[in-house]
Design a protein around this motif. Structure first.
Motif, PDB file in Angstrom:
ATOM      1  N   VAL A 292      60.445  24.244 -16.379  1.00  0.00           N
ATOM      2  CA  VAL A 292      59.216  24.033 -17.133  1.00  0.00           C
ATOM      3  C   VAL A 292      58.037  24.339 -16.222  1.00  0.00           C
ATOM      4  O   VAL A 292      57.962  23.817 -15.102  1.00  0.00           O
ATOM      5  N   GLY A 293      57.119  25.185 -16.673  1.00  0.00           N
ATOM      6  CA  GLY A 293      55.975  25.490 -15.828  1.00  0.00           C
ATOM      7  C   GLY A 293      55.050  26.517 -16.438  1.00  0.00           C
ATOM      8  O   GLY A 293      55.219  26.956 -17.572  1.00  0.00           O
ATOM      9  N   ASP A 294      54.077  26.907 -15.643  1.00  0.00           N
ATOM     10  CA  ASP A 294      53.044  27.862 -16.054  1.00  0.00           C
ATOM     11  C   ASP A 294      52.870  28.865 -14.924  1.00  0.00           C
ATOM     12  O   ASP A 294      52.406  28.511 -13.848  1.00  0.00           O
ATOM     13  N   VAL A 295      53.263  30.114 -15.168  1.00  0.00           N
ATOM     14  CA  VAL A 295      53.186  31.125 -14.105  1.00  0.00           C
ATOM     15  C   VAL A 295      51.746  31.474 -13.755  1.00  0.00           C
ATOM     16  O   VAL A 295      51.495  32.148 -12.754  1.00  0.00           O
ATOM     17  N   GLY A 296      50.795  31.018 -14.576  1.00  0.00           N
ATOM     18  CA  GLY A 296      49.392  31.238 -14.238  1.00  0.00           C
ATOM     19  C   GLY A 296      48.872  30.234 -13.238  1.00  0.00           C
ATOM     20  O   GLY A 296      47.773  30.399 -12.719  1.00  0.00           O
ATOM     21  N   GLN A 297      49.636  29.176 -12.967  1.00  0.00           N
ATOM     22  CA  GLN A 297      49.191  28.155 -12.026  1.00  0.00           C
ATOM     23  C   GLN A 297      49.766  28.418 -10.631  1.00  0.00           C
ATOM     24  O   GLN A 297      50.351  29.458 -10.375  1.00  0.00           O
ATOM     25  N   LEU A 298      49.591  27.453  -9.745  1.00  0.00           N
ATOM     26  CA  LEU A 298      49.861  27.676  -8.325  1.00  0.00           C
ATOM     27  C   LEU A 298      51.311  28.083  -8.074  1.00  0.00           C
ATOM     28  O   LEU A 298      52.233  27.512  -8.644  1.00  0.00           O
ATOM     29  N   PRO A 299      51.516  29.070  -7.197  1.00  0.00           N
ATOM     30  CA  PRO A 299      52.863  29.489  -6.812  1.00  0.00           C
ATOM     31  C   PRO A 299      53.414  28.578  -5.721  1.00  0.00           C
ATOM     32  O   PRO A 299      52.732  27.651  -5.273  1.00  0.00           O
ATOM     33  N   PRO A 300      54.638  28.827  -5.256  1.00  0.00           N
ATOM     34  CA  PRO A 300      55.215  27.980  -4.212  1.00  0.00           C
ATOM     35  C   PRO A 300      54.414  28.016  -2.910  1.00  0.00           C
ATOM     36  O   PRO A 300      53.829  29.049  -2.557  1.00  0.00           O
ATOM     37  N   ILE A 301      54.423  26.886  -2.216  1.00  0.00           N
ATOM     38  CA  ILE A 301      53.863  26.867  -0.858  1.00  0.00           C
ATOM     39  C   ILE A 301      54.818  27.586   0.089  1.00  0.00           C
ATOM     40  O   ILE A 301      54.392  28.279   1.007  1.00  0.00           O
ATOM     41  N   GLY A 302      56.117  27.429  -0.125  1.00  0.00           N
ATOM     42  CA  GLY A 302      57.115  28.120   0.684  1.00  0.00           C
ATOM     43  C   GLY A 302      57.303  29.562   0.237  1.00  0.00           C
ATOM     44  O   GLY A 302      56.615  30.062  -0.650  1.00  0.00           O
ATOM     45  N   TYR A 303      58.270  30.248   0.837  1.00  0.00           N
ATOM     46  CA  TYR A 303      58.428  31.682   0.583  1.00  0.00           C
ATOM     47  C   TYR A 303      59.211  31.957  -0.698  1.00  0.00           C
ATOM     48  O   TYR A 303      59.926  31.121  -1.225  1.00  0.00           O
ATOM     49  N   GLY A 304      59.013  33.181  -1.190  1.00  0.00           N
ATOM     50  CA  GLY A 304      59.698  33.621  -2.393  1.00  0.00           C
ATOM     51  C   GLY A 304      58.958  33.242  -3.656  1.00  0.00           C
ATOM     52  O   GLY A 304      57.941  32.538  -3.645  1.00  0.00           O
ATOM     53  N   LEU A 305      59.453  33.749  -4.778  1.00  0.00           N
ATOM     54  CA  LEU A 305      58.999  33.367  -6.115  1.00  0.00           C
ATOM     55  C   LEU A 305      60.245  33.160  -6.959  1.00  0.00           C
ATOM     56  O   LEU A 305      61.182  33.948  -6.882  1.00  0.00           O
ATOM     57  N   VAL A 306      60.241  32.122  -7.772  1.00  0.00           N
ATOM     58  CA  VAL A 306      61.403  31.845  -8.625  1.00  0.00           C
ATOM     59  C   VAL A 306      61.013  31.958 -10.091  1.00  0.00           C
ATOM     60  O   VAL A 306      61.417  32.883 -10.785  1.00  0.00           O
ATOM     61  N   LEU A 307      60.204  31.024 -10.588  1.00  0.00           N
ATOM     62  CA  LEU A 307      59.845  31.051 -12.007  1.00  0.00           C
ATOM     63  C   LEU A 307      59.187  32.366 -12.386  1.00  0.00           C
ATOM     64  O   LEU A 307      59.466  32.938 -13.449  1.00  0.00           O
ATOM     65  N   HIS A 308      58.314  32.878 -11.525  1.00  0.00           N
ATOM     66  CA  HIS A 308      57.602  34.123 -11.823  1.00  0.00           C
ATOM     67  C   HIS A 308      58.567  35.291 -12.012  1.00  0.00           C
ATOM     68  O   HIS A 308      58.287  36.216 -12.774  1.00  0.00           O
ATOM     69  N   CYS A 309      59.689  35.258 -11.304  1.00  0.00           N
ATOM     70  CA  CYS A 309      60.690  36.320 -11.465  1.00  0.00           C
ATOM     71  C   CYS A 309      61.567  36.072 -12.682  1.00  0.00           C
ATOM     72  O   CYS A 309      61.884  36.998 -13.438  1.00  0.00           O
ATOM     73  N   LEU A 310      61.975  34.828 -12.894  1.00  0.00           N
ATOM     74  CA  LEU A 310      62.910  34.529 -13.970  1.00  0.00           C
ATOM     75  C   LEU A 310      62.303  34.750 -15.346  1.00  0.00           C
ATOM     76  O   LEU A 310      63.010  35.101 -16.294  1.00  0.00           O
ATOM     77  N   VAL A 311      60.994  34.536 -15.490  1.00  0.00           N
ATOM     78  CA  VAL A 311      60.389  34.760 -16.809  1.00  0.00           C
ATOM     79  C   VAL A 311      60.383  36.239 -17.189  1.00  0.00           C
ATOM     80  O   VAL A 311      60.193  36.578 -18.353  1.00  0.00           O
ATOM     81  N   GLU A 312      60.607  37.108 -16.206  1.00  0.00           N
ATOM     82  CA  GLU A 312      60.664  38.545 -16.498  1.00  0.00           C
ATOM     83  C   GLU A 312      62.031  38.966 -17.028  1.00  0.00           C
ATOM     84  O   GLU A 312      62.199  40.103 -17.490  1.00  0.00           O
ATOM     85  N   SER A 313      62.995  38.070 -16.979  1.00  0.00           N
ATOM     86  CA  SER A 313      64.342  38.409 -17.416  1.00  0.00           C
ATOM     87  C   SER A 313      64.429  38.466 -18.942  1.00  0.00           C
ATOM     88  O   SER A 313      63.899  37.594 -19.635  1.00  0.00           O
ATOM     89  N   ASP A 314      65.112  39.476 -19.451  1.00  0.00           N
ATOM     90  CA  ASP A 314      65.342  39.578 -20.899  1.00  0.00           C
ATOM     91  C   ASP A 314      66.556  38.777 -21.334  1.00  0.00           C
ATOM     92  O   ASP A 314      66.831  38.667 -22.535  1.00  0.00           O
ATOM     93  N   THR A 315      67.306  38.217 -20.380  1.00  0.00           N
ATOM     94  CA  THR A 315      68.551  37.538 -20.722  1.00  0.00           C
ATOM     95  C   THR A 315      68.422  36.017 -20.733  1.00  0.00           C
ATOM     96  O   THR A 315      69.258  35.343 -21.329  1.00  0.00           O
TER      97      THR A 315
END
Length: 543
Positions: A292-315
């Motif tokens: 649950v989240g909003d990709v328009g809000q703050l990204p992780p403080i640590g490295y990588g992106l998770v939600l921002h990548c997963l919302v791009e999935s068509d599956t």
């Protein structure tokens, strides 16, 4: 004696022994570049030379490649294109591009560098991303194979009946989008619920909790921060905890998950790669996961992106809530926040005392605090919070807190740097007291060697030793504010490398009735028009 000979101080020597124990000396003689775990390249390279490693030694060449990739990881990227890798390796080695290319070939052969995405990844990040991809693919495959909770045509009918029953007794009826989200969670092993601030994600979670439990699911609610977990529990009426505490319990078997478990992970935009890896590692292979989240809000403080990548999935099943419920459209706050989220600067009214909605106060950086003082005077006694992007500078968090504390403390007794009437924020998770990092409140009294404070509605007596974990909160950072809301939010526009439109959008959407921007209009234009640097990360995660 060994560490003295290679020029490492006792602090680093202790770290090395913590890692390798009695084998530390043998391990480092075998490959001094293992020290890159705890030391910068220049120091490790010097130690290696003292141990007789030659300039063209394969261990040195591979170490330079690892250094280049982990420097990028420190900048939040998990993938680096070949050209910048070769350039950085060449600089570290003080050699030609051809030698750098040879070093990269050796590193790939050794497993220290992994081809991925459009470039190369450090081994740990590559492993974590591939593991996450496999686990989510496995959850999706399980959903298709088992049709999840139900078998046959009764599935959707029973869920629909449960939704209707919930709606009939709920204080707030579910929108069509929220109803669709409930159905999605009940029919999928992994799913995503997104939406901007104030669209009713928490209301939706309350319904998901009740309906999932009706069908026998064990619902586990998690959030990154302790205060966020408390808000989640208060809003849904069900228990919630931090991811860190759940992972500790899961590691010792005190918090097992089974195939009928549903993990709900809130504020998932801030979920970094290592945390997602650890969570999926502990999750039962047939459990359910809702992000649950909003990709328009703050990204992780640590490295990588998770939600921002997963919302791009068509599956991966996903529902986006779009109807603003927190702030009325008549305030203009939803329109302004959506425009800024999309990189468009909307018209802003000049500030006038007492008016609601969105307004702007133009002033120089050195006059921002003075302007905020006038605004706070106009709004005396109302629910007001200042949210800033930076701690330093003439209008940063520290300057604002110092200014208003001095104003409040004039003629009053103090205890350390606090006085009665100061708004305060707690800075760590304290399970014994039931306080969380981000708990906010007010100083209500001073009694000898104790400070009396009210935090999250509870009163506490704090002694001098506790005050290192307490700070002033006239102004707080955007990260501390995420997930909260106030009647009025004032945002000083301060120059900061952190300030981009993602951070600004997060700050603006904390406001319910009134939003006031204070500062340089040119800076506001630049921040809104530029792509957000905070999510411009090169990563290899894809499902």
């Amino acid at each position: 004696m060994f560490f003295d000979e290679i020029g490492l101080d006792n602090r680093l020597a202790r770290k090395a022994v913590e890692f390798w124990g009695d084998e530390a000396v043998a391990k480092l003689r075998e490959n001094p570049y293992r020290l890159l775990t705890i030391c910068p390249w220049s120091q490790v390279d010097r130690c290696a030379r003292l141990l007789g490693v030659m300039a063209d030694d394969e261990r040195r060449l591979i170490g330079a490649v690892e250094t280049s990739l982990y420097e990028r990881l420190d900048q939040k990227h998990t993938v680096t294109l070949e050209k910048p890798v070769l350039l950085r390796v060449g600089n570290l080695l003080g050699t030609t591009r051809e030698v750098a290319g040879h070093a990269l070939t050796l590193a790939v052969r050794d497993g220290a560098a992994v081809p991925g995405g459009e470039g190369f990844q450090p081994a740990g990040a590559a492993y974590a991303e591939r593991f996450i991809e496999r686990r989510i693919a496995g959850l999706l495959a399980t959903s298709e194979r088992q049709q999840d909770l139900f078998v046959g045509k009764a599935a959707s009918t029973e869920v629909d009946e449960a939704v209707q029953e919930y709606d009939a007794s709920a204080a707030h009826r579910l929108t069509d989008e929220q109803q669709a989200a409930v159905r999605m969670v009940m029919s999928s092993r992994v799913s995503i619920l997104t939406g901007g601030a104030g669209v009713g994600k928490t209301t939706c979670l309350r319904a998901i909790n009740i309906i999932a439990r009706r069908f026998g699911l064990n619902v586990i609610q998690l959030a990154l921060a302790g205060r966020a977990a408390k808000r989640m529990a208060d809003a849904t009426g069900q228990s919630a905890q931090t991811i860190a505490s759940w992972l500790r319990e899961a590691a010792t078997g005190r918090q097992p998950t089974g195939p009928r478990s549903l993990i709900i992970l809130d504020e998932a935009s801030m979920l970094d790669l290592p945390t997602m890896y650890r969570l999926l590692w502990r999750l039962h292979e047939e459990a359910r996961l809702l992000l649950v989240g909003d990709v328009g809000q703050l990204p992780p403080i640590g490295y990588g992106l998770v939600l921002h990548c997963l919302v791009e999935s068509d599956t991966i099943p996903r529902i986006e809530l779009t109807r603003i419920l927190r702030a009325s459209e008549t305030t203009g706050i939803p329109m302004v926040s959506r425009a800024i989220r999309d990189g468009v600067l909307p018209p802003l009214l000049p500030y006038e005392p007492g008016q609601e909605g969105c307004s702007f106060v133009p002033c120089r950086p050195d006059r921002v605090v003075e302007a905020i003082e006038r605004i706070r005077g106009d709004l005396d006694g109302q629910d007001v919070q200042i949210i800033s992007a930076a701690y330093g500078g003439p209008a940063g968090i520290d300057a604002v807190n110092t200014h208003f504390h001095r104003f409040n403390a004039h003629g009053k007794p103090r205890f350390r740097r606090f006085t009665v009437g100061d708004p305060v924020i707690w800075l760590k998770n304290d399970y014994a007291r039931g306080l969380w990092n981000g708990s906010m409140g007010m100083v209500i009294g001073i009694d000898g060697g104790h400070l009396q404070v009210r935090l999250d509605g509870q009163e506490f007596d704090l002694d001098a030793d506790d005050l290192d974990d307490l700070d002033l909160a006239y102004a707080i950072s955007c990260h501390k504010a995420q997930g909260s809301q106030w009647g009025t939010v004032i945002v000083p526009l301060v120059q900061s490398y952190l300030m981009d439109r993602v951070l600004l959008y997060t700050a603006l959407t904390r406001a319910q009735r009134r939003l006031i921007l204070v500062g340089d209009f040119g800076l506001l234009e630049r921040v809104v028009s530029r792509p957000p640097a905070s999510i411009a990360r090169s990563v290899g995660l894809a499902v």
